[in-house]
Write a protein that holds these residues in place. Structure first.
Motif, short mmCIF file in Angstrom:
data_model
loop_
_atom_site.label_atom_id
_atom_site.label_comp_id
_atom_site.label_asym_id
_atom_site.label_seq_id
_atom_site.Cartn_x
_atom_site.Cartn_y
_atom_site.Cartn_z
N ARG A 4 0.72 -1.39 0.05
CA ARG A 4 0.10 -0.27 0.03
C ARG A 4 0.99 1.40 -0.25
NH1 ARG A 4 -3.80 3.09 2.86
NH2 ARG A 4 -3.42 1.81 5.34
N GLU A 59 -12.68 12.88 0.67
CA GLU A 59 -11.54 13.53 0.07
C GLU A 59 -11.83 13.96 -1.32
OE1 GLU A 59 -8.55 10.03 0.26
OE2 GLU A 59 -7.10 11.71 -0.90
N GLU A 217 -0.86 9.58 6.81
CA GLU A 217 -0.28 9.37 6.44
C GLU A 217 1.92 9.52 5.59
OE1 GLU A 217 -2.16 6.06 2.94
OE2 GLU A 217 -2.94 5.73 5.46
N TYR A 289 -7.36 -1.19 6.33
CA TYR A 289 -7.84 -1.62 5.19
C TYR A 289 -8.00 -2.91 5.39
CZ TYR A 289 -9.05 3.43 3.84
OH TYR A 289 -9.15 4.70 3.78
O1 AHR Z 1 -8.97 6.43 1.00
C1 AHR Z 1 -8.17 6.41 0.04
C2 AHR Z 1 -6.87 7.06 0.46
O2 AHR Z 1 -6.23 5.27 1.09
C3 AHR Z 1 -6.35 7.84 1.38
O3 AHR Z 1 -6.23 8.67 0.80
C4 AHR Z 1 -5.35 7.39 1.90
O4 AHR Z 1 -4.81 7.96 3.46
C5 AHR Z 1 -5.26 5.62 2.12
O5 AHR Z 1 -4.11 4.79 1.73
#
Ligand code: AHR
Length: 553
Positions: A4, A59, A217, A289
């Motif tokens: 990622r 976003e 991040e 995630y």
């Molecule tokens: O939510 C999508 C992306 O996932 C975000 O921009 C980032 O912070 C993460 O890696």
């Protein structure tokens, strides 16, 4: 191998999944007929559930802002000042407490000044996500017109009744720009040039934004820092910030899933200047995630992903298993933080969570990172919110990624079409937990057993959480079994209820989903549940999320 970081340049801890409770009192006759028990311990509080655990994230990414949230004031799509009306109305219904903005990775490329001033005079800028966009994506997703900026976002939050949570750019703007953004939002009426600019946009009074993210991040798209470097940046960006009487709650960019090194490295460096430095950090933002459906075959970020709508029962359990890691991640980072922050001054914030599938299920072709949530994602979301409730004392906030047209969306919207996904329904069913006292709840339930490519695998049989508001008890329960309903006895230790109202989200097809053309395929159903001798007996359908509401006598 792509991970990622490169891409974007269960245990049942604290519960007793299989162990019968130390609390007795279940009759022998009942024990023969029902193999599953849930006990709610009224006198064992796990802490107050911050309403902000039910937070959201928007976003400038794909169709989230442009088309999702923002349709424009001149649009034929019903709107409040340019903001999609259906969205605002449902967010009010679920009591949306807080919304994070403008990213995500986008945040560390964003100049907040581009998004203020007269709309027609704002610059058009290359969006951070340009490289991922496709031929089908509209121009506004690639080259941001900045029609939606700080004023529109704060207005959106006000319309909904939510708190704004702004993420500052640490990678590509100096600290002074962070201070100026705070000044623009929070300096008193008439006090500064920026306050006057804000007044021209319609708000003489300050926005009083409390929550600020210091980067996003920062281990990856937010600057590729080492944890030590980021700790130094955090110290610098958070030093002597003006607060204008509005206390600021600063959220530091925390780890990606199980990156314990990021947590340890940051905290160790932070306290090098003394433990009082911890007082500046309100939250430590974990991102997790669930994406790897390869069943252990690969860790490649692209190859490991599965399909959002076409999956088999093993994929169903696998994504839940990946999501259930959240409990261990909370416990693990909490423990790592405690090595440096002995008094736990800093709490966790999970400001991005959800399942992430490969492209292909977009309701609107061309919307990158959009996926169509199914019943599986509703079960995933119920499970995750239950984990947050069970760790109420460790968490200040959590933000589902993302609100609309992106990843684990509560809503899908395109032009005049709008639909509430099964995930959105779960947020409505769980809204009653906000602000409640989380109660220890013991699930004594046989596990689900399944075949994982020729090897036996298990997953918990039922799980959930409970909360109390005065005499109103809310118990939420997930049955992950794809085919088997589960009857359970629910006993309230230290109290009783005469009736229970069950709201259930389920479907005979585990792939069921709501679409623009079939908006009510998966919707909650209400039914009264039986109470026998003070014990609630309820059958949880296969593949379901249930909210049981009871009034204690
Ligand atoms: O939510 C999508 C992306 O996932 C975000 O921009 C980032 O912070 C993460 O890696």
């Amino acid at each position: 191998m792509k991970n990622r970081r490169g891409f974007i340049q269960t245990t049942l801890a604290g519960t007793a999944g299989l162990v019968f409770s130390r609390y007795s009192g279940i009759s022998a006759a009942a024990a023969q007929s029902v193999d599953s028990r849930v006990e709610i311990l009224l006198d064992e509080s796990l802490g107050k559930i911050s309403p902000n655990l039910y937070g959201h994230f928007t976003e400038h990414l794909g169709g989230t802002i442009y088309d999702g949230v923002w349709v424009g004031a001149k649009s034929k799509v019903p709107n409040f000042d340019g903001i999609r009306k259906d969205l605002v109305e449902h967010m009010r219904k679920i009591k949306a407490p807080v919304v994070r903005y403008p990213g995500g990775c986008f945040a560390d490329s964003y100049d907040w000044r581009d998004g203020i001033g007269p709309s027609g005079q704002r610059p058009r800028r290359t969006n951070f996500w340009l490289g991922a966009e496709t031929d089908k994506s509209p121009a506004s997703h690639k080259y941001d017109p900045n029609e939606f900026g700080t004023n529109e976002f704060v207005n959106f939050c006000r319309l909904v009744g939510a708190e704004p949570y702004l993420a500052a750019n640490v990678r590509s703007l100096p600290a002074s720009e962070f201070y100026r953004w705070v000044e623009y939002c929070n300096s008193p009426a008439g006090s500064t040039t920026l306050a006057e600019e804000r007044a021209k946009a319609g708000s003489a009074e300050p926005y009083n934004v409390r929550y600020w993210g210091v980067g996003n991040e920062s281990w990856g798209c937010g600057g590729d820092f080492t944890p030590q470097e980021y700790a130094v940046e955090f110290r610098r960006y958070s030093a002597w910030l003006p607060h204008y009487g509005q206390p600021l709650s600063l959220i530091a960019s925390g780890p990606n899933s199980d990156d314990w090194n990021w947590t340890r490295g940051f905290f160790e460096e932070t306290i090098r200047k003394g433990p009082s430095q911890l007082g500046r950090i309100y939250g430590w933002a974990l991102h997790h995630y669930a994406w790897n459906l390869s069943r252990g075959r690969t860790n490649d970020w692209e190859k490991g992903k599965g399909d959002a709508i076409q999956f088999d029962p093993v994929d169903w359990y696998e994504i839940l298993r990946e999501g259930a890691r959240m409990e261990d991640l909370i416990l693990g980072h909490w423990q790592a933080m405690s090595e440096f922050d002995h008094e736990h001054r800093v709490k966790l914030v999970v400001d991005e969570w959800g399942p992430w599938y490969r492209a292909g299920s977009e309701a609107t072709p061309g919307d990158i990172l959009e996926q169509t949530p199914t019943l599986r994602d509703a079960v995933f979301s119920g499970m995750t919110l239950d984990i947050f409730n069970r760790h109420a004392s460790k968490l200040h906030m959590a933000n589902c990624a993302q609100l609309i047209n992106c990843l684990n969306s509560l809503y899908l919207g395109h032009e005049d079409r709008f639909v509430i996904t099964p995930v959105g329904h779960v947020f409505e069913m769980y809204a009653g937990h906000q602000g409640g006292e989380s109660l220890r709840t013991i699930f004594s339930v046989p596990s689900v057993e399944y075949d994982r490519d020729g090897r036996p695998a298990t997953f918990w049989g039922l799980h959930g959480s409970a909360s109390l508001h005065g005499k109103d008890l809310l118990v939420t329960v997930v049955n992950p079994h794809t085919t088997r309903a589960r009857e359970a006895e629910i006993t309230i230790r230290g109290g009783s209820a005469n009736s229970a109202m069950a709201t259930t989200l389920s479907h005979s097809d585990i792939h069921a989903r709501n679409t623009f053309d079939n908006r009510e395929a998966v919707i909650p159903q209400k039914k009264e549940s039986a109470v026998r001798n003070g014990v609630v007996v309820h059958t949880f359908p296969a593949a379901s999320v249930t909210a049981l509401s009871m009034h204690l006598t």
